[in-house]
Scaffold this active site. Structure first.
Site, PDB file in Angstrom:
ATOM      1  N   ARG A   1       0.856  -1.184   0.000  1.00  9.89           N
ATOM      2  CA  ARG A   1       0.000   0.000   0.000  1.00  9.89           C
ATOM      3  C   ARG A   1       0.888   1.228   0.000  1.00  9.89           C
ATOM      4  O   ARG A   1       1.946   1.246   0.653  1.00  9.89           O
ATOM      5  CB  ARG A   1      -0.909   0.020   1.234  1.00  9.89           C
ATOM      6  CG  ARG A   1      -2.154  -0.848   1.107  1.00  9.89           C
ATOM      7  CD  ARG A   1      -3.117  -0.336   0.028  1.00  9.89           C
ATOM      8  NE  ARG A   1      -4.291  -1.185  -0.151  1.00  9.89           N
ATOM      9  CZ  ARG A   1      -4.372  -2.166  -1.047  1.00  9.89           C
ATOM     10  NH1 ARG A   1      -3.354  -2.446  -1.848  1.00  9.89           N
ATOM     11  NH2 ARG A   1      -5.484  -2.872  -1.161  1.00  9.89           N
TER      12      ARG A   1
ATOM     13  N   GLU B   1      -3.573   7.684  -4.349  1.00  9.63           N
ATOM     14  CA  GLU B   1      -3.920   7.247  -5.712  1.00  9.63           C
ATOM     15  C   GLU B   1      -5.192   7.934  -6.191  1.00  9.63           C
ATOM     16  O   GLU B   1      -6.118   8.100  -5.398  1.00  9.63           O
ATOM     17  CB  GLU B   1      -4.105   5.723  -5.724  1.00  9.63           C
ATOM     18  CG  GLU B   1      -2.811   4.999  -5.433  1.00  9.63           C
ATOM     19  CD  GLU B   1      -2.971   3.474  -5.368  1.00  9.63           C
ATOM     20  OE1 GLU B   1      -4.018   2.937  -5.778  1.00  9.63           O
ATOM     21  OE2 GLU B   1      -2.034   2.830  -4.892  1.00  9.63           O
TER      22      GLU B   1
ATOM     23  N   HIS C   1      -1.118   0.490  -9.990  1.00  8.86           N
ATOM     24  CA  HIS C   1      -1.777  -0.496  -9.111  1.00  8.86           C
ATOM     25  C   HIS C   1      -2.274  -1.715  -9.903  1.00  8.86           C
ATOM     26  O   HIS C   1      -3.478  -1.979  -9.972  1.00  8.86           O
ATOM     27  CB  HIS C   1      -2.928   0.164  -8.333  1.00  8.86           C
ATOM     28  CG  HIS C   1      -3.272  -0.556  -7.066  1.00  8.86           C
ATOM     29  ND1 HIS C   1      -3.669   0.076  -5.918  1.00  8.86           N
ATOM     30  CD2 HIS C   1      -3.293  -1.880  -6.772  1.00  8.86           C
ATOM     31  CE1 HIS C   1      -3.913  -0.820  -4.973  1.00  8.86           C
ATOM     32  NE2 HIS C   1      -3.692  -2.013  -5.469  1.00  8.86           N
TER      33      HIS C   1
HETATM   34  C1  8YV Z   1      -6.801  -4.898  -5.886  1.00  2.86           C
HETATM   35  C2  8YV Z   1      -5.030  -4.971  -4.069  1.00  2.86           C
HETATM   36  O1  8YV Z   1      -6.825  -4.676  -7.247  1.00  2.86           O
HETATM   37  O2  8YV Z   1      -6.260  -6.826  -3.294  1.00  2.86           O
HETATM   38  C3  8YV Z   1      -5.584  -5.852  -3.018  1.00  2.86           C
HETATM   39  O3  8YV Z   1      -5.322  -5.557  -1.842  1.00  2.86           O
HETATM   40  O4  8YV Z   1      -4.255  -4.134  -3.810  1.00  2.86           O
HETATM   41  C4  8YV Z   1      -5.382  -5.100  -5.504  1.00  2.86           C
HETATM   42  O5  8YV Z   1      -4.942  -6.341  -5.928  1.00  2.86           O
HETATM   43  C5  8YV Z   1      -7.534  -3.808  -5.204  1.00  2.86           C
HETATM   44  O6  8YV Z   1      -7.291  -3.733  -3.869  1.00  2.86           O
HETATM   45  C6  8YV Z   1      -8.997  -3.989  -5.425  1.00  2.86           C
HETATM   46  O7  8YV Z   1      -9.768  -3.414  -4.428  1.00  2.86           O
END
Ligand code: 8YV
Length: 323
Positions: free
Chosen positions: A242, A271, A289
């Site tokens: 993150r 983001e 992302h």
């Molecule tokens: C997703 C991600 O695309 O799953 C996660 O935590 O960071 C990504 O793979 C995104 O979070 C979808 O909400």
């Protein structure tokens, strides 16, 4: 009995939207816009289930909505630091996520970033597209090899382990790691990796540092100016976790001063805004992302949400309940 009313805050893979439509009274976000706080509040008021993603900020102010109809937030994604879990719990909302199904693809992307930044792939691509390539020469865009180097993993969960396995078995890297709890060596299978006590111990040894801990809470700015300064001179930082785990302004400074060799980033503090200092640096690889962005994984994530909703509305405990 009428079918539960559910709202998807973004467009999802077609097969999953179809399945949800068969099972529930489903509302789609047809133009796929990012929902405002007011729209999220309305969703909580009007639907039995809200299905958010990382682009929805479900903080205590949004969750404080009066008389919510929603009883579950079935998140699409494994990370859920965009949801205030305590506030959700206080409103009687169950929260679920989608672990496991995106491990391999996210690990693949971490390796993509490591290779791209170490082998200067982004720079090379930009050079060719700009018509600036003058031909082969021994000193042109010389990078760093992965083999024989030390990879430091912060957060040795599923994704951290999948990255370590690829790095060790695929590229011959040595692995050290830091993890909140002690990991028994047998949990690591064929991986030869040394657990170190503190984040700083990992930073002192690693040529590449890859972040795989959750965002938010105590992990916000885990990689602050002091920790960035504790990395080996000439080391690389990779973030597929993150954005808020890294103090982006401090990272820009460390890169500008040449203390770090480069960074590979798939996630950002705010983001889709990217720190202008990062955009100006050649030795930084930036991806929007994309960790879980394969057709197979995005469908599997959606089907995992389906399983959680079906269990919940059948009166069973959802398999991936996190709050
Ligand atoms: C997703 C991600 O695309 O799953 C996660 O935590 O960071 C990504 O793979 C995104 O979070 C979808 O909400």
């Amino acid at each position: 009995m009428s079918r539960p009313r559910i709202l998807l805050t973004r467009r999802w893979p077609e097969a999953v939207e179809r399945r949800l439509g068969e099972l529930f009274d489903t509302t789609l976000n047809t133009d796929d816009h990012r929902m405002s706080a007011d729209e999220l509040r309305a969703a909580l008021r009007d639907y039995d289930a809200v299905l958010p993603t990382v682009s929805d900020r479900l903080d205590s102010a949004v969750l404080a909505v009066e008389a919510p109809r929603a009883r579950i937030l079935a998140n699409y994604g494994v990370g859920y630091s965009h949801i205030d879990i305590e506030a959700a719990r206080a409103r009687g909302l169950v929260v679920t996520n989608t672990p496991g199904v995106l491990t391999d693809c996210t690990a693949d992307l971490a390796l993509t970033l490591m290779l791209m930044v170490a082998r200067r792939a982004g720079e090379g691509e930009r050079e060719i597209r700009a018509g600036r390539w003058t031909g082969w020469r021994p000193t042109h865009l010389v990078g760093t090899r992965l083999g024989g180097k030390t990879l430091g993993i912060i957060g040795m969960g599923r994704i951290g382990q999948a990255v370590a396995l690829r790095a060790q078995h695929g590229f011959g890297m040595k692995v050290v790691f830091q993890n909140r709890s002690r990991l028994a060596p047998e949990r690591l299978g064929t991986l030869q990796a040394t657990q170190l006590e503190r984040v700083e111990d990992v930073l002192a040894q690693a040529d590449f540092v890859s972040l795989h801990c959750p965002g938010g809470g105590a992990n916000r700015h885990l990689m602050n100016a002091a920790r960035l300064a504790a990395m080996k001179p000439g080391a690389f930082l990779i973030n597929t976790a993150r954005g808020d785990v890294v103090d982006e302004a401090a990272l820009v400074e460390a890169l500008q001063q040449g203390r770090l060799a480069g960074a590979g980033l798939d996630v950002f503090e705010d983001e889709p805004r990217v720190h202008p200092g990062l955009l100006a640096l050649e030795n930084v690889v930036l991806l929007p992302h994309l960790g879980s962005a394969t057709r197979e994984t995005r469908e599997a994530m959606g089907m995992r949400v389906v399983d959680n909703l079906v269990a919940f509305f059948d009166g069973r405990q959802p398999p991936d309940q996190v709050g």
